[in-house]
Design a protein around this motif. Structure first.
Motif, PDB file in Angstrom:
ATOM      1  N   GLY A 298      21.195 -76.379  22.125  1.00 54.09           N
ATOM      2  CA  GLY A 298      22.535 -76.876  22.385  1.00 54.09           C
ATOM      3  C   GLY A 298      23.071 -77.776  21.289  1.00 54.09           C
ATOM      4  O   GLY A 298      22.374 -78.122  20.325  1.00 54.09           O
ATOM      5  N   VAL A 299      24.321 -78.199  21.457  1.00 50.70           N
ATOM      6  CA  VAL A 299      24.991 -79.057  20.481  1.00 50.70           C
ATOM      7  C   VAL A 299      25.883 -80.057  21.205  1.00 50.70           C
ATOM      8  O   VAL A 299      26.211 -79.886  22.382  1.00 50.70           O
ATOM      9  CB  VAL A 299      25.856 -78.256  19.477  1.00 50.70           C
ATOM     10  N   ILE A 300      26.291 -81.097  20.483  1.00 48.37           N
ATOM     11  CA  ILE A 300      27.315 -82.015  20.972  1.00 48.37           C
ATOM     12  C   ILE A 300      28.632 -81.242  21.074  1.00 48.37           C
ATOM     13  O   ILE A 300      28.908 -80.349  20.274  1.00 48.37           O
ATOM     14  CB  ILE A 300      27.440 -83.210  20.012  1.00 48.37           C
ATOM     15  N   ASP A 301      29.467 -81.612  22.034  1.00 46.37           N
ATOM     16  CA  ASP A 301      30.634 -80.790  22.359  1.00 46.37           C
ATOM     17  C   ASP A 301      31.549 -80.508  21.166  1.00 46.37           C
ATOM     18  O   ASP A 301      32.013 -79.379  20.983  1.00 46.37           O
ATOM     19  CB  ASP A 301      31.430 -81.389  23.518  1.00 46.37           C
ATOM     20  N   ALA A 302      31.805 -81.508  20.327  1.00 51.60           N
ATOM     21  CA  ALA A 302      32.695 -81.266  19.184  1.00 51.60           C
ATOM     22  C   ALA A 302      32.128 -80.206  18.250  1.00 51.60           C
ATOM     23  O   ALA A 302      32.885 -79.421  17.657  1.00 51.60           O
ATOM     24  CB  ALA A 302      32.935 -82.571  18.423  1.00 51.60           C
ATOM     25  N   TYR A 303      30.823 -80.160  18.116  1.00 47.93           N
ATOM     26  CA  TYR A 303      30.205 -79.182  17.225  1.00 47.93           C
ATOM     27  C   TYR A 303      30.320 -77.769  17.791  1.00 47.93           C
ATOM     28  O   TYR A 303      30.354 -76.792  17.033  1.00 47.93           O
ATOM     29  CB  TYR A 303      28.742 -79.556  16.967  1.00 47.93           C
ATOM     30  N   ALA A 304      30.400 -77.642  19.103  1.00 51.64           N
ATOM     31  CA  ALA A 304      30.667 -76.327  19.692  1.00 51.64           C
ATOM     32  C   ALA A 304      32.068 -75.865  19.322  1.00 51.64           C
ATOM     33  O   ALA A 304      32.324 -74.670  19.161  1.00 51.64           O
ATOM     34  CB  ALA A 304      30.497 -76.379  21.208  1.00 51.64           C
ATOM     35  N   GLY A 305      32.992 -76.820  19.169  1.00 55.11           N
ATOM     36  CA  GLY A 305      34.327 -76.467  18.683  1.00 55.11           C
ATOM     37  C   GLY A 305      34.282 -75.920  17.272  1.00 55.11           C
ATOM     38  O   GLY A 305      35.026 -75.001  16.918  1.00 55.11           O
ATOM     39  N   TRP A 306      33.416 -76.489  16.432  1.00 45.28           N
ATOM     40  CA  TRP A 306      33.204 -75.965  15.075  1.00 45.28           C
ATOM     41  C   TRP A 306      32.712 -74.518  15.154  1.00 45.28           C
ATOM     42  O   TRP A 306      33.241 -73.634  14.474  1.00 45.28           O
ATOM     43  CB  TRP A 306      32.192 -76.851  14.349  1.00 45.28           C
ATOM     44  N   VAL A 307      31.712 -74.282  15.996  1.00 41.29           N
ATOM     45  CA  VAL A 307      31.150 -72.929  16.131  1.00 41.29           C
ATOM     46  C   VAL A 307      32.215 -71.939  16.573  1.00 41.29           C
ATOM     47  O   VAL A 307      32.283 -70.810  16.074  1.00 41.29           O
ATOM     48  CB  VAL A 307      29.979 -72.935  17.140  1.00 41.29           C
ATOM     49  N   GLY A 308      33.090 -72.369  17.478  1.00 46.03           N
ATOM     50  CA  GLY A 308      34.057 -71.454  18.071  1.00 46.03           C
ATOM     51  C   GLY A 308      35.308 -71.208  17.257  1.00 46.03           C
ATOM     52  O   GLY A 308      36.161 -70.419  17.684  1.00 46.03           O
ATOM     53  N   THR A 309      35.429 -71.846  16.081  1.00 44.58           N
ATOM     54  CA  THR A 309      36.695 -71.708  15.337  1.00 44.58           C
ATOM     55  C   THR A 309      36.553 -71.336  13.862  1.00 44.58           C
ATOM     56  O   THR A 309      37.382 -70.583  13.343  1.00 44.58           O
ATOM     57  CB  THR A 309      37.502 -73.021  15.412  1.00 44.58           C
ATOM     58  N   VAL A 310      35.542 -71.855  13.147  1.00 43.32           N
ATOM     59  CA  VAL A 310      35.613 -71.806  11.681  1.00 43.32           C
ATOM     60  C   VAL A 310      35.382 -70.417  11.090  1.00 43.32           C
ATOM     61  O   VAL A 310      35.620 -70.221   9.891  1.00 43.32           O
ATOM     62  CB  VAL A 310      34.626 -72.805  11.025  1.00 43.32           C
ATOM     63  N   ALA A 311      34.946 -69.449  11.885  1.00 47.72           N
ATOM     64  CA  ALA A 311      34.763 -68.097  11.357  1.00 47.72           C
ATOM     65  C   ALA A 311      35.927 -67.179  11.719  1.00 47.72           C
ATOM     66  O   ALA A 311      35.836 -65.964  11.539  1.00 47.72           O
ATOM     67  CB  ALA A 311      33.443 -67.500  11.862  1.00 47.72           C
ATOM     68  N   ALA A 312      37.015 -67.741  12.220  1.00 50.63           N
ATOM     69  CA  ALA A 312      38.149 -66.922  12.652  1.00 50.63           C
ATOM     70  C   ALA A 312      38.737 -66.123  11.501  1.00 50.63           C
ATOM     71  O   ALA A 312      38.901 -66.630  10.394  1.00 50.63           O
ATOM     72  CB  ALA A 312      39.224 -67.799  13.283  1.00 50.63           C
TER      73      ALA A 312
END
Length: 723
Positions: A298-312
């Motif tokens: 798992g990750v801290i919540d903000a880092y999940a935001g990184w995972v979910g956006t930067v490869a768009a």
């Protein structure tokens, strides 16, 4: 029943997965599609979503969670309540999506960086105070500020680990909280405690394994991965002894996850999404999943935001991104992409190949997202909270509420329209021109980055006695401009220190505010990418972690989960359970289906936060993708894409080559999951440099910096007198 269960659990995960691929009655396309669960635990609620292997969200559920505040600065939560909420949400999304549980192959978790305390051996909850008899309250929430004295004592040591958390630990981090518990827990209870970051506790509950994440431990607990500053164990014995937490050293640091180098326990510290193990059989029943689902780190919540956006992928090419991506392969492509995860506050996360130290920015943290890569984390202490404060404290707020309700639009959308009307009435060049003589500095709650000064406060130059709705609109415009100018300040500080920023990838409800997105682009001079899942980027990122864990397992054990046809749509795949699909659609809006035009809403404050749009199964083609696996896809007439055999072999061989001789795959598995499943994003481009608004904002940026510097100077002058 018992014998059947025993027989089932004796089958290997690989065998179970092969069985799930050959379920009778399913079409070939249905057999190929796999699914993953994401869980996000925020401050006020738990959420879960289910996605398919094309990255479409099929269902989303949310349940509130409580927090208790018996005294100022003491804020606690219950791990039991959180886990029950997680189980409720996961069961709901599985039910509403109609997906057979056997086809759900991975689950990922993110959470706030809160401290969970349980008893060793029994794993029973330990009361963390101020009521030491209420064992239900066993989590010290991230925003709890009880450990101010302990934080000061820790920072006074000047230990080398502090260098990697911005020079000093924050009261919101977990080591100060543990020290407070040692000082205040009654009797000998402290010696019986075991400590988890919340995200790590959730993966522990799901898998039964005490594996910890580098994201939690390096970012919030002072762990230094092996080799950083000469670290050999991860945790520093000297540091823990010096701050009076020698109990944490006992038995190879067993109370905080063990040492990084303990080979007896296997690899017990992992980067984001790495394979922890199969889900615990009993927990699988609680969550409504099958016991061959695997759990990702798992990750801290903000880092999940990184995972979910930067490869768009983007709807238009971004030349700066194309240039940045040249000669980059795999997770290295994520460098130069800044994730801005916006909510009540905003976190700014950037990855780099080398450690880059930035004054006022937390980190650099190694291995948190990918092995041997570094992350830095800046932030604004209040952004969404700032806009809410400006609106609710203005005398015209009641009038705003009535006017917005009468127009059936949000307050922000009404204000945006009002500003456009004012610009026309005053024959102003633009909305930005309206606030040319309003200078708004909005650090109402202190400054996190890049000044890192909790004593910073707000200042406004240019106010009049006007209390009208038009004045409220101008104050709101000033607050939006402040958020954008401070983002520029953070980006410039990071860039000057060595980060190479080409694009900002946003997430959160603020993405709908067209005015704010335009100001961010024009102030920073960088393109802003808005994701397809505006409200669900974080929980979507967690689902991608589940896919990463599944993919990592499949690469080493069975066929690749992503090496499947990308041609089938959700409508076709879900045809075996039409009623389940209709239930999910009616509750959460349209999450995919037939060939629809891209449903990205241009940033608009009127868009409903309950509706989460999805693109069709294929990504936007862009000019910056040519040399990164794009030859894997043969375009079909319907607009889908199918992975051919040659491409499968190339992709598998590339991945296998990269994994040779590595203790970890350097995040390339995660990048491929992100790249193939994140989908498209809408781009807001900055105006040209010579645009009058850009020139005005550049001048006002100089004033913004002067306002920040001047208030610190004034405060120092007064303090000198007061001495």
């Amino acid at each position: 029943m018992y014998s059947s269960r025993r027989s089932r659990s004796s089958i290997s995960i690989s065998q179970q997965r092969m069985m799930s691929h050959s379920m009778a009655g399913l079409s070939l396309e249905q057999q190929k599609m796999l699914y993953y669960i994401g869980v996000d635990v925020g401050t006020g609620s738990a959420r879960a979503c289910i996605i398919d292997s094309m990255g479409n969200i099929l269902s989303l559920a949310e349940r509130p969670i409580q927090r208790e505040q018996l005294k100022p600065n003491f804020i606690t939560q219950s791990s039991q309540e959180i886990w029950q909420s997680v189980c409720h949400c996961v069961k709901s999304v599985v039910r509403d999506s109609g997906v057979p549980r056997e086809k759900i192959h991975g689950i990922g978790f993110d959470a706030t960086c809160s401290l969970v305390v349980v008893e060793e051996g029994s794993d029973k909850e330990v009361a963390v105070g101020p009521d030491f008899y209420n064992t239900d309250q066993n989590i010290i929430l991230w925003m709890d500020h009880r450990a101010i004295d302990e934080t000061a004592q820790i920072n006074a040591t000047g230990d080398k680990c502090l260098k990697y958390v911005g020079g000093q630990m924050s009261v919101e981090m977990e080591i100060p909280k543990i020290k407070w518990l040692k000082n205040h827990l009654p009797d000998d209870k402290f010696k019986k405690c075991k400590f988890f970051d919340l995200a790590d506790y959730l993966t522990f509950k799901a898998s039964g394994k005490e594996t910890r994440s580098f994201c939690s431990t390096a970012c919030k607990q002072g762990l230094l991965p092996v080799g950083v500053e000469g670290s050999t164990e991860g945790w520093s014995r000297d540091f823990l002894n010096e701050i009076g937490l020698e109990e944490l050293i006992e038995d190879d640091f067993r109370r905080i996850g063990g040492s990084v180098t303990n080979s007896d326990k296997g690899k017990n510290f992992l980067s984001a999404g790495e394979f922890i193990g199969a889900i615990d059989e009993t927990v699988a029943e609680e969550l409504g999943l099958s016991n061959h689902c695997v759990v990702g780190s798992g990750v801290i919540d903000a880092y999940a935001g990184w995972v979910g956006t930067v490869a768009a992928r983007t709807d238009v090419p971004i030349p700066a991104l194309t240039k940045s991506d040249q000669d980059k392969v795999g997770i290295d492509r994520a460098t130069g992409r800044l994730a801005a995860v916006a909510g009540t506050s905003t976190c700014h996360i950037a990855m780099s190949r080398d450690p880059i130290f930035v004054d006022g920015v937390w980190g650099p943290y190694r291995d948190v997202m990918a092995n041997k890569f570094w992350c830095a984390e800046g932030g604004q202490s209040c952004t969404g909270a700032l806009l809410a404060h400006v609106l609710t404290t203005h005398p015209a707020y009641t009038e705003l509420s009535q006017l917005a309700d009468a127009a059936s639009v949000s307050k922000f959308d009404y204000l945006n329209s009002r500003l456009e009307m004012l610009a026309q009435q005053q024959k102003a060049r633009s909305v930005v021109h309206l606030a040319r003589h309003l200078f708004f500095y909005g650090d109402y709650h202190g400054n996190r980055s890049p000044i890192a000064d909790s004593s910073m406060r707000a200042a406004i130059i240019g106010q009049s006695m006007d209390n009208s709705i038009d004045d409220l609109a101008l104050m709101y415009l000033g607050a939006c401009e402040f958020i954008a100018q401070q983002t520029r300040q953070i980006v410039e500080k990071m860039t000057a220190s060595g980060h190479d920023m080409s694009t900002i990838f946003m997430s959160g409800g603020q993405c709908r505010n067209g005015l704010l997105m335009r100001l961010l682009a024009d102030c920073t001079g960088l393109p802003i990418v808005i994701p397809r899942y505006i409200d669900a980027a974080v929980v979507f990122g967690s689902a991608l972690l589940g896919a990463v864990a599944s993919e990592s397992f499949d690469i080493s054990g069975t066929k690749s989960a992503l090496s499947v046809s990308r041609k089938s749509s959700i409508a076709g795949d879900m045809s075996h359970n039409t009623q389940g699909k209709k239930s999910a659609m009616s509750k959460f809006g349209n999450f995919g289906g037939d060939d629809l035009p891209s449903p990205y809403t241009a940033p608009s404050a009127t868009a409903s936060t309950a509706q989460i749009a999805s693109t069709v199964g294929f990504p936007f083609p862009t000019a910056d993708e040519g040399h990164h696996y794009d030859d894997q896809f043969d375009e079909t007439e319907e607009g889908g894409s199918e992975l051919n055999f040659k491409a499968q072999s190339k992709w598998k061989k590339d991945m296998e080559d990269r994994m040779k001789g590595r203790s970890s795959d350097n995040g390339d598995t995660m990048w491929n999951v992100m790249y193939n499943m994140t989908g498209g994003g809408k781009v807001v481009q900055p105006c040209p440099d010579d645009n009058p608004d850009r020139m005005l904002l550049n001048t006002k940026y100089k004033i913004f910096l002067d306002m920040a510097e001047t208030q610190r100077k004034y405060r120092q002058m007064v303090d000198e007198v007061e001495k």
